[in-house]
Design an enzyme around this catalytic site. Structure first.
Site, PDB file in Angstrom:
ATOM      1  N   ARG A  82      42.806  47.756  43.272  1.00  0.00           N
ATOM      2  CA  ARG A  82      42.197  46.444  42.558  1.00  0.00           C
ATOM      3  C   ARG A  82      40.657  46.261  43.772  1.00  0.00           C
ATOM      4  NH1 ARG A  82      45.279  40.846  41.609  1.00  0.00           N
ATOM      5  NH2 ARG A  82      46.113  42.189  40.076  1.00  0.00           N
ATOM      6  N   ARG A 151      41.306  35.878  47.424  1.00  0.00           N
ATOM      7  CA  ARG A 151      41.267  37.092  46.667  1.00  0.00           C
ATOM      8  C   ARG A 151      39.987  37.381  46.229  1.00  0.00           C
ATOM      9  NH1 ARG A 151      46.150  37.878  43.252  1.00  0.00           N
ATOM     10  NH2 ARG A 151      47.620  38.322  44.714  1.00  0.00           N
ATOM     11  N   LYS A 217      49.146  33.535  47.459  1.00  0.00           N
ATOM     12  CA  LYS A 217      47.719  33.900  46.981  1.00  0.00           C
ATOM     13  C   LYS A 217      46.838  32.938  47.060  1.00  0.00           C
ATOM     14  CE  LYS A 217      48.366  36.182  42.949  1.00  0.00           C
ATOM     15  NZ  LYS A 217      48.948  36.143  41.373  1.00  0.00           N
ATOM     16  N   LYS A 219      42.791  31.622  45.020  1.00  0.00           N
ATOM     17  CA  LYS A 219      41.579  32.166  43.989  1.00  0.00           C
ATOM     18  C   LYS A 219      40.486  30.727  44.203  1.00  0.00           C
ATOM     19  CE  LYS A 219      44.790  34.664  41.237  1.00  0.00           C
ATOM     20  NZ  LYS A 219      44.876  34.598  40.072  1.00  0.00           N
ATOM     21  N   CYS A 440      46.300  39.786  28.766  1.00  0.00           N
ATOM     22  CA  CYS A 440      46.615  40.663  30.152  1.00  0.00           C
ATOM     23  C   CYS A 440      47.590  41.918  30.119  1.00  0.00           C
ATOM     24  CB  CYS A 440      47.331  39.564  31.086  1.00  0.00           C
ATOM     25  SG  CYS A 440      49.537  39.765  30.559  1.00  0.00           S
ATOM     26  N   CYS A 446      52.892  46.449  33.789  1.00  0.00           N
ATOM     27  CA  CYS A 446      53.106  44.858  34.917  1.00  0.00           C
ATOM     28  C   CYS A 446      54.706  44.875  35.504  1.00  0.00           C
ATOM     29  CB  CYS A 446      52.221  43.887  34.564  1.00  0.00           C
ATOM     30  SG  CYS A 446      53.028  42.584  34.855  1.00  0.00           S
ATOM     31  N   CYS A 485      53.806  36.798  30.043  1.00  0.00           N
ATOM     32  CA  CYS A 485      54.628  36.547  30.546  1.00  0.00           C
ATOM     33  C   CYS A 485      54.564  35.218  30.923  1.00  0.00           C
ATOM     34  CB  CYS A 485      55.613  36.966  32.241  1.00  0.00           C
ATOM     35  SG  CYS A 485      54.305  37.289  33.701  1.00  0.00           S
ATOM     36  N   CYS A 489      48.568  35.132  33.797  1.00  0.00           N
ATOM     37  CA  CYS A 489      47.147  36.564  34.091  1.00  0.00           C
ATOM     38  C   CYS A 489      45.403  36.194  33.123  1.00  0.00           C
ATOM     39  CB  CYS A 489      47.593  37.843  34.728  1.00  0.00           C
ATOM     40  SG  CYS A 489      48.911  37.607  35.456  1.00  0.00           S
TER      41      CYS A 489
HETATM   42 FE1  SRM Z   1      47.981  38.268  38.170  1.00  0.00          FE
HETATM   43  C1  SRM Z   1      50.472  38.444  39.323  1.00  0.00           C
HETATM   44  C2  SRM Z   1      47.825  40.818  36.431  1.00  0.00           C
HETATM   45  C3  SRM Z   1      44.922  37.374  37.285  1.00  0.00           C
HETATM   46  C4  SRM Z   1      48.563  34.985  37.573  1.00  0.00           C
HETATM   47  N1  SRM Z   1      48.990  40.098  37.369  1.00  0.00           N
HETATM   48  C5  SRM Z   1      50.022  40.033  38.703  1.00  0.00           C
HETATM   49  C6  SRM Z   1      50.940  41.051  38.326  1.00  0.00           C
HETATM   50  C7  SRM Z   1      50.141  41.641  40.054  1.00  0.00           C
HETATM   51  C8  SRM Z   1      52.029  41.100  38.197  1.00  0.00           C
HETATM   52  C9  SRM Z   1      52.453  41.530  39.591  1.00  0.00           C
HETATM   53  O1  SRM Z   1      52.741  40.660  40.423  1.00  0.00           O
HETATM   54  O2  SRM Z   1      53.161  43.038  39.395  1.00  0.00           O
HETATM   55  C10 SRM Z   1      49.942  41.832  37.045  1.00  0.00           C
HETATM   56  C11 SRM Z   1      49.475  43.436  37.581  1.00  0.00           C
HETATM   57  C12 SRM Z   1      49.472  43.731  36.058  1.00  0.00           C
HETATM   58  C13 SRM Z   1      49.053  45.521  35.848  1.00  0.00           C
HETATM   59  O3  SRM Z   1      49.879  45.979  35.777  1.00  0.00           O
HETATM   60  O4  SRM Z   1      47.693  45.397  36.461  1.00  0.00           O
HETATM   61  C14 SRM Z   1      48.722  41.312  37.236  1.00  0.00           C
HETATM   62  N2  SRM Z   1      46.343  38.945  37.082  1.00  0.00           N
HETATM   63  C15 SRM Z   1      46.275  40.517  36.393  1.00  0.00           C
HETATM   64  C16 SRM Z   1      45.282  41.041  35.940  1.00  0.00           C
HETATM   65  C17 SRM Z   1      45.162  41.872  35.975  1.00  0.00           C
HETATM   66  C18 SRM Z   1      45.188  39.744  34.285  1.00  0.00           C
HETATM   67  C19 SRM Z   1      44.469  41.414  33.942  1.00  0.00           C
HETATM   68  O5  SRM Z   1      44.658  41.818  32.295  1.00  0.00           O
HETATM   69  O6  SRM Z   1      42.706  41.081  34.208  1.00  0.00           O
HETATM   70  C20 SRM Z   1      44.632  39.545  35.995  1.00  0.00           C
HETATM   71  C21 SRM Z   1      43.482  40.345  37.979  1.00  0.00           C
HETATM   72  C22 SRM Z   1      42.546  39.513  38.222  1.00  0.00           C
HETATM   73  C23 SRM Z   1      41.584  40.043  39.847  1.00  0.00           C
HETATM   74  O7  SRM Z   1      41.025  40.784  39.394  1.00  0.00           O
HETATM   75  O8  SRM Z   1      42.437  39.427  40.673  1.00  0.00           O
HETATM   76  C24 SRM Z   1      45.108  38.677  36.899  1.00  0.00           C
HETATM   77  N3  SRM Z   1      46.771  36.855  37.574  1.00  0.00           N
HETATM   78  C25 SRM Z   1      45.380  36.382  37.215  1.00  0.00           C
HETATM   79  C26 SRM Z   1      45.074  34.931  36.604  1.00  0.00           C
HETATM   80  C27 SRM Z   1      43.890  34.162  35.692  1.00  0.00           C
HETATM   81  C28 SRM Z   1      43.114  33.618  36.699  1.00  0.00           C
HETATM   82  O9  SRM Z   1      43.223  34.074  38.434  1.00  0.00           O
HETATM   83  O10 SRM Z   1      41.753  33.143  36.466  1.00  0.00           O
HETATM   84  C29 SRM Z   1      46.545  34.096  37.393  1.00  0.00           C
HETATM   85  C30 SRM Z   1      46.395  33.122  36.897  1.00  0.00           C
HETATM   86  C31 SRM Z   1      45.668  31.802  37.886  1.00  0.00           C
HETATM   87  C32 SRM Z   1      46.461  31.783  38.795  1.00  0.00           C
HETATM   88  O11 SRM Z   1      46.603  32.144  39.304  1.00  0.00           O
HETATM   89  O12 SRM Z   1      47.064  30.164  38.519  1.00  0.00           O
HETATM   90  C33 SRM Z   1      47.215  35.247  37.644  1.00  0.00           C
HETATM   91  N4  SRM Z   1      48.791  37.139  38.029  1.00  0.00           N
HETATM   92  C34 SRM Z   1      49.652  35.687  38.254  1.00  0.00           C
HETATM   93  C35 SRM Z   1      50.526  35.385  39.024  1.00  0.00           C
HETATM   94  C36 SRM Z   1      51.104  34.262  39.070  1.00  0.00           C
HETATM   95  C37 SRM Z   1      51.145  33.326  40.221  1.00  0.00           C
HETATM   96  C38 SRM Z   1      51.570  31.980  40.852  1.00  0.00           C
HETATM   97  O13 SRM Z   1      50.853  31.095  41.081  1.00  0.00           O
HETATM   98  O14 SRM Z   1      52.601  32.023  40.720  1.00  0.00           O
HETATM   99  C39 SRM Z   1      51.241  36.613  39.473  1.00  0.00           C
HETATM  100  C40 SRM Z   1      52.490  36.447  40.164  1.00  0.00           C
HETATM  101  C41 SRM Z   1      53.130  36.068  41.388  1.00  0.00           C
HETATM  102  O15 SRM Z   1      51.875  36.214  41.955  1.00  0.00           O
HETATM  103  O16 SRM Z   1      53.942  36.478  42.499  1.00  0.00           O
HETATM  104  C42 SRM Z   1      50.241  37.602  39.099  1.00  0.00           C
HETATM  105 FE1  SF4 Z   2      51.756  41.151  33.866  1.00  0.00          FE
HETATM  106 FE2  SF4 Z   2      52.790  38.530  33.339  1.00  0.00          FE
HETATM  107 FE3  SF4 Z   2      50.085  38.451  34.535  1.00  0.00          FE
HETATM  108 FE4  SF4 Z   2      50.897  39.628  31.935  1.00  0.00          FE
HETATM  109  S1  SF4 Z   2      50.969  37.453  32.880  1.00  0.00           S
HETATM  110  S2  SF4 Z   2      49.935  40.683  33.484  1.00  0.00           S
HETATM  111  S3  SF4 Z   2      53.045  40.653  32.410  1.00  0.00           S
HETATM  112  S4  SF4 Z   2      52.290  38.794  35.592  1.00  0.00           S
END
Ligand code: SRM
Ligand code: SF4
Length: 564
Positions: A82, A151, A217, A219, A440, A446, A485, A489
């Site tokens: 990324r 991030r 993390k 943001k 997402c 994922c 899930c 995201c």
């Molecule tokens: Fe996310 C984890 C994809 C935005 C909350 N997110 C992941 C992971 C890396 C899975 C992992 O931990 O192994 C996913 C990778 C999937 C893949 O195969 O690419 C993933 N997140 C994404 C992306 C690519 C979704 C998309 O389709 O665009 C976004 C990448 C953003 C970036 O460029 O940095 C993405 N993730 C978000 C957002 C939205 C935002 O930030 O605006 C959230 C919700 C907002 C927030 O953070 O509260 C988000 N992602 C999470 C979480 C839950 C975090 C938490 O507070 O518990 C995880 C799981 C974790 O961190 O343990 C996670």
């Molecule tokens: Fe993976 Fe859940 Fe984030 Fe979708 S919402 S990319 S399933 S961690």
């Protein structure tokens, strides 16, 4: 006092990742050894946590897990990279380079994320270094794009909306640089820089992250009203640019936003950021951001990662205590928040002109996926456009793409290309619900996905579109978002309709977010399959069509009617 005792007690049972971070020698761990190990496509377990800080995730092809396990073969491991791209901006040359890197080392698909950056999937271990090196020649990096650090800093994408855009945009870059980890490990491991020795090591002293980094993390988003395309309140820090007399007066600062929940864990919740106040002057603005991060560093929960985001720190401390601590650390108070209004969150598709007279075109890229398929050769078309060198690429938090900074004299050339490549038709013909939707990644990469999202939502929307037409509401700018899930995201918790995966083929249906990202939605139904989703939506759309007030939006309607 009680709070301090709690923090002390928590410190005694640090989560395993805390130990990996502090023992990592500036995020180096055993990554070099992991890379050199040709027996496996994976890296060592502790290194899977560290590699995130370098902007990468170890993944495997989940579609082939069962088959590999049956054949007693190692899972098909690969890596997702990324980019760190503050404000989501790239020049045409970088896009051309990205296109080639994607083809050479990854699955070939370019993915625009919900935080306006780019991900490439499917990079095998041996190709990570060549990929990072190729990015480096384009002046692109992936440092701190993931991990327990700040991030990618996101910023409203659309250049036309405000004369402040350029100035505000520069804060995304400044904050990103201020909050970069000081370790040189990225350059050593991936780009063969000579390791620092002796006194040189002092260069790596990191007053912000120390050796513990953050508990979780972190943001930051910057919104430029009237656009809230960044979903500013979903971030740990949300900055709202305040314009007065055509100038940037400063920012309203909100803190403690975060969306993730865990099914069955009632201690977790989605939360919108709370407004702290207004601040002006670059030094003070940067100080406020910096000190919010230090408070999270010092008070965040380091034992339970599910409860470690700033939202929980603020709720544990109490908002007033948190604000007092912030003002103490800054040495100055925040002023009361200034007025602002958000009136739009969706992207401005098609042609628009910015205040300097330059043009930009927002391209619809469904769920941020850029590839050539049976419907459209989007990737080839964008490459042709980039090769003119007459555009910049800006990514939006809605997973779309803005071709920007086009001189009037060049507009014709770009217009012809948008036409001949079919990109214009693809953008303008998509229904409003499709253009505004977010999904997402979920399967197949994922590891946390419980259900499909980006591979499934397009076909579900094809079944939702006729329902909207049947009830004559297809002209509504409806916001529908799906995730595989509850991590959120695709920010489904701030959508008018949120579908959140619970098991394969099953989704919780959430309703009632407002259109501008200022109200969370509420769970309406548990674990619906496709038929259940369509039946529920059909009934709700019918009711909305018949009973909505003039100008009333769907999320507001279901809230007023107490449907949720
Ligand atoms: Fe996310 C984890 C994809 C935005 C909350 N997110 C992941 C992971 C890396 C899975 C992992 O931990 O192994 C996913 C990778 C999937 C893949 O195969 O690419 C993933 N997140 C994404 C992306 C690519 C979704 C998309 O389709 O665009 C976004 C990448 C953003 C970036 O460029 O940095 C993405 N993730 C978000 C957002 C939205 C935002 O930030 O605006 C959230 C919700 C907002 C927030 O953070 O509260 C988000 N992602 C999470 C979480 C839950 C975090 C938490 O507070 O518990 C995880 C799981 C974790 O961190 O343990 C996670
Ligand atoms: Fe993976 Fe859940 Fe984030 Fe979708 S919402 S990319 S399933 S961690």
């Amino acid at each position: 006092m009680l709070y301090k005792l709690f923090v002390l007690a928590e410190k005694n049972k640090l989560s395993p990742i805390e130990k990996i971070k502090t023992a990592s020698d500036g995020l180096r761990g055993t990554l070099q050894e992991s890379l050199a190990d040709a027996i496996t496509g994976a890296i060592r377990e502790d290194d899977t946590a560290l590699i995130k800080f370098h902007g990468m995730y170890q993944q495997d092809d989940r579609d082939r897990r069962e088959e590999r396990t049956e054949k007693k073969l190692e899972w098909l491991y690969s890596f997702m990279i990324r980019l760190r791209l503050p404000g989501g901006l790239m020049n045409a040359e970088q896009w051309v380079g990205l296109n080639h890197i994607a083809g050479e080392y990854s699955t070939g698909v370019i993915k625009i994320t919900t935080r306006q950056t780019i991900q490439l999937h499917g990079i095998v271990k041996a190709e990570i270094k060549p990929t990072i090196s190729a990015f480096n020649t384009l002046h692109l990096d992936s440092i701190a794009a993931c991990g327990d650090v700040n991030r990618n800093v996101v910023c409203s994408s659309h250049p036309s909306q405000s004369i402040l855009h350029k100035e505000v945009f520069s804060y995304a870059e400044k904050i990103s640089i201020m909050a970069l980890p000081k370790t040189r490990s990225y350059y050593e491991i991936w780009l063969n820089e000579e390791p620092l020795t002796g006194d040189q090591k002092k260069e790596e002293a990191d007053p912000l992250y120390q050796d513990r980094y953050l508990p979780r993390k972190f943001k930051i988003a910057i919104a430029i009203p009237p656009d809230n395309d960044v979903d500013v309140f979903a971030n740990d820090i949300g900055m709202i640019a305040i314009e007065e007399n055509g100038k940037l007066a400063g920012f309203n600062i909100a803190a403690g936003g975060g969306l993730s929940t865990t099914h069955g864990n009632p201690a977790t919740y989605a939360r919108l950021a709370s407004m702290l106040g207004f601040i002006s002057g670059e030094d003070k603005i940067m100080k406020v951001v910096y000190e919010i991060i230090t408070i999270q560093r010092d008070y965040g929960n380091r034992s339970d990662r599910k409860l470690a985001r700033l939202k929980y720190t603020i709720d544990n401390m109490g908002l007033e205590t948190f604000k007092a601590e912030l003002e103490k650390r800054c040495g100055f108070p925040l002023e009361p928040a200034r007025p602002y209004v958000f009136t739009k969150r969706e992207d401005h598709f098609g042609w628009k002109q910015d205040h300097t007279g330059k043009w930009y075109y927002t391209v619809f890229t469904e769920n941020g996926i850029i590839k050539d398929d049976g419907k459209i050769a989007l990737k080839s078309g964008l490459l042709e456009i980039a090769q003119t060198g007459k555009v910049f690429f800006r990514f939006t938090c809605n997973q779309n793409l803005v071709l920007s900074d086009i001189q009037s004299a060049d507009k014709n050339v770009i217009e012809n290309l948008l036409n001949s490549t079919g990109i214009e038709k693809h953008t303008l013909q998509a229904s409003l619900v499709r253009r505004n939707a977010i999904a997402c990644v979920a399967f197949n990469t994922c590891p946390l996905a419980l259900a499909e999202a980006q591979r499934y939502l397009p076909s579900l929307i094809s079944k939702i579109e006729p329902l909207l037409e049947k009830h004559h509401i297809e002209k509504e700018e409806l916001h529908l978002r799906m995730t595989g899930c509850p991590n959120g995201c695709g920010r489904p918790y701030v959508a008018e309709i949120g579908l959140i995966g619970t098991a394969y083929g099953k989704y919780n249906l959430h309703l009632g977010g407002d259109r501008f990202g200022e109200r969370l939605n509420i769970k309406y139904k548990d674990s619906l399959d496709e038929e259940g989703i369509l039946t529920e939506l059909n009934g709700l759309f019918e009711k909305f069509s018949n009973e909505k007030m003039d100008g009333e939006e769907f999320g507001d309607f279901v809230t007023r009617k107490k449907i949720v």
